[in-house]
Write a protein that holds these residues in place. Sequence first.
Motif, PDB file in Angstrom:
ATOM      1  N   THR A  70       2.786  13.709  -1.766  1.00 25.71           N
ATOM      2  CA  THR A  70       1.630  13.344  -2.578  1.00 25.71           C
ATOM      3  C   THR A  70       1.875  13.762  -4.022  1.00 25.71           C
ATOM      4  N   PHE A  71       1.787  12.797  -4.921  1.00 27.45           N
ATOM      5  CA  PHE A  71       1.952  13.052  -6.343  1.00 27.45           C
ATOM      6  C   PHE A  71       0.628  12.794  -7.054  1.00 27.45           C
ATOM      7  N   ARG A  72       0.619  12.927  -8.360  1.00 27.44           N
ATOM      8  CA  ARG A  72      -0.643  12.857  -9.101  1.00 27.44           C
ATOM      9  C   ARG A  72      -1.299  11.482  -8.996  1.00 27.44           C
ATOM     10  N   GLN A  73      -0.500  10.436  -8.728  1.00 27.94           N
ATOM     11  CA  GLN A  73      -1.055   9.086  -8.626  1.00 27.94           C
ATOM     12  C   GLN A  73      -0.952   8.534  -7.209  1.00 27.94           C
ATOM     13  N   GLY A  74      -0.937   9.412  -6.228  1.00 27.34           N
ATOM     14  CA  GLY A  74      -0.931   8.956  -4.845  1.00 27.34           C
ATOM     15  C   GLY A  74       0.358   9.292  -4.120  1.00 27.34           C
ATOM     16  N   ASN A  75       0.445   8.845  -2.879  1.00 29.52           N
ATOM     17  CA  ASN A  75       1.619   9.108  -2.049  1.00 29.52           C
ATOM     18  C   ASN A  75       2.764   8.183  -2.425  1.00 29.52           C
ATOM     19  N   LEU A  97       0.842  -1.187   0.000  1.00 31.27           N
ATOM     20  CA  LEU A  97       0.000   0.000   0.000  1.00 31.27           C
ATOM     21  C   LEU A  97       0.882   1.242   0.000  1.00 31.27           C
ATOM     22  N   PRO A  98       0.454   2.320  -0.645  1.00 33.73           N
ATOM     23  CA  PRO A  98       1.255   3.554  -0.615  1.00 33.73           C
ATOM     24  C   PRO A  98       1.307   4.128   0.789  1.00 33.73           C
ATOM     25  N   PRO A  99       2.282   4.970   1.081  1.00 27.69           N
ATOM     26  CA  PRO A  99       2.379   5.577   2.415  1.00 27.69           C
ATOM     27  C   PRO A  99       1.110   6.366   2.755  1.00 27.69           C
ATOM     28  N   THR A 100       0.778   6.384   4.021  1.00 25.03           N
ATOM     29  CA  THR A 100      -0.432   7.081   4.464  1.00 25.03           C
ATOM     30  C   THR A 100      -0.204   8.592   4.513  1.00 25.03           C
ATOM     31  N   ASN A 101      -1.293   9.334   4.549  1.00 26.20           N
ATOM     32  CA  ASN A 101      -1.207  10.799   4.510  1.00 26.20           C
ATOM     33  C   ASN A 101      -0.477  11.382   5.712  1.00 26.20           C
ATOM     34  N   ASP A 102      -0.524  10.687   6.847  1.00 26.33           N
ATOM     35  CA  ASP A 102       0.132  11.234   8.034  1.00 26.33           C
ATOM     36  C   ASP A 102       1.654  11.200   7.920  1.00 26.33           C
TER      37      ASP A 102
END
Length: 282
Positions: free
Chosen positions: A68-73, A30-35
């Motif tokens: 955060t990039f255009r396709q997620g973290n 999973l991509p890194p979380t927003n926190d």
Amino acid sequence: MKNKYSLLAAMLGVLLTACAADSQMQSELLPPTNDLVCCSDFSLFPFIQLNDNDNIKFDIDLTSSVATFRQGNSYFSAFRFSDRSEDVQVMVSSLMINDSVFAPEILLLDEHFKPSQVINFSDFQTRPSNAFTRTRYVKTLPINAQQTPYLVIYTPAEQLGKKIKVDHPAKVRAKELGEVMPMVTDPVYTHRLGGSIELEVKTLKRRVLPTNESVQRFDYPATQPKTSLRVQPESQQFYLSAITQAVAAGEIAKALSLLDEAKALNIPGAQEAFVRAVNQKH
């Protein structure tokens, strides 16, 4: 009856272990979380200064910064080209090691930290290993370092967990030499959160400053001759204050230029002032 319950308990244990392993594998992809996101703006990225010609090897891993990039973290590494470079040739390689590889994309930013160009993962080629390097994804591209002085390497979230099968090195050699194809198993690599990257930069054309443009971008206090070996307190205060104000205003490029000048003049505390200002900005 006792054996029956023992067998049932063993089966449940195996199932729970398998479920836990599957859950761990999925969470790793999973991509890194927003926190974990470090910066709300590209200008706040921790840029690494490049030389006119450079060849560096580094890892993007769980200790790297997240944005955060255009396709997620994604975990990423960011770089700043030399002020002396105008046209450069850049080669980015992502090495396939064991069963893992980082699927890279490149983001180029202009002098105002605005996205200018994206080199998609699909633009990268797969190259087999040789005597000097491993099998890898690679992309070579020309860049105008004046127009896009910042380069960021990250991975699109949609690529996490995808797999690629490549020819075994023995097969590659057999094809090159026209020999009988060996009976070997082709390796499979999974796109992971991080990996080993190589970045090579060659300056093809240096920047030529106009005759009316000073090499130094900012005026110095009259009390501080540039040839003086002893730093005056007024000069130190000027640079520390100017660096702090530039970071606070979001003018990171200006702050970096001031920092370079301060280092050239041996201004004490300049690096610390820059780091402290960036941390306060966050």
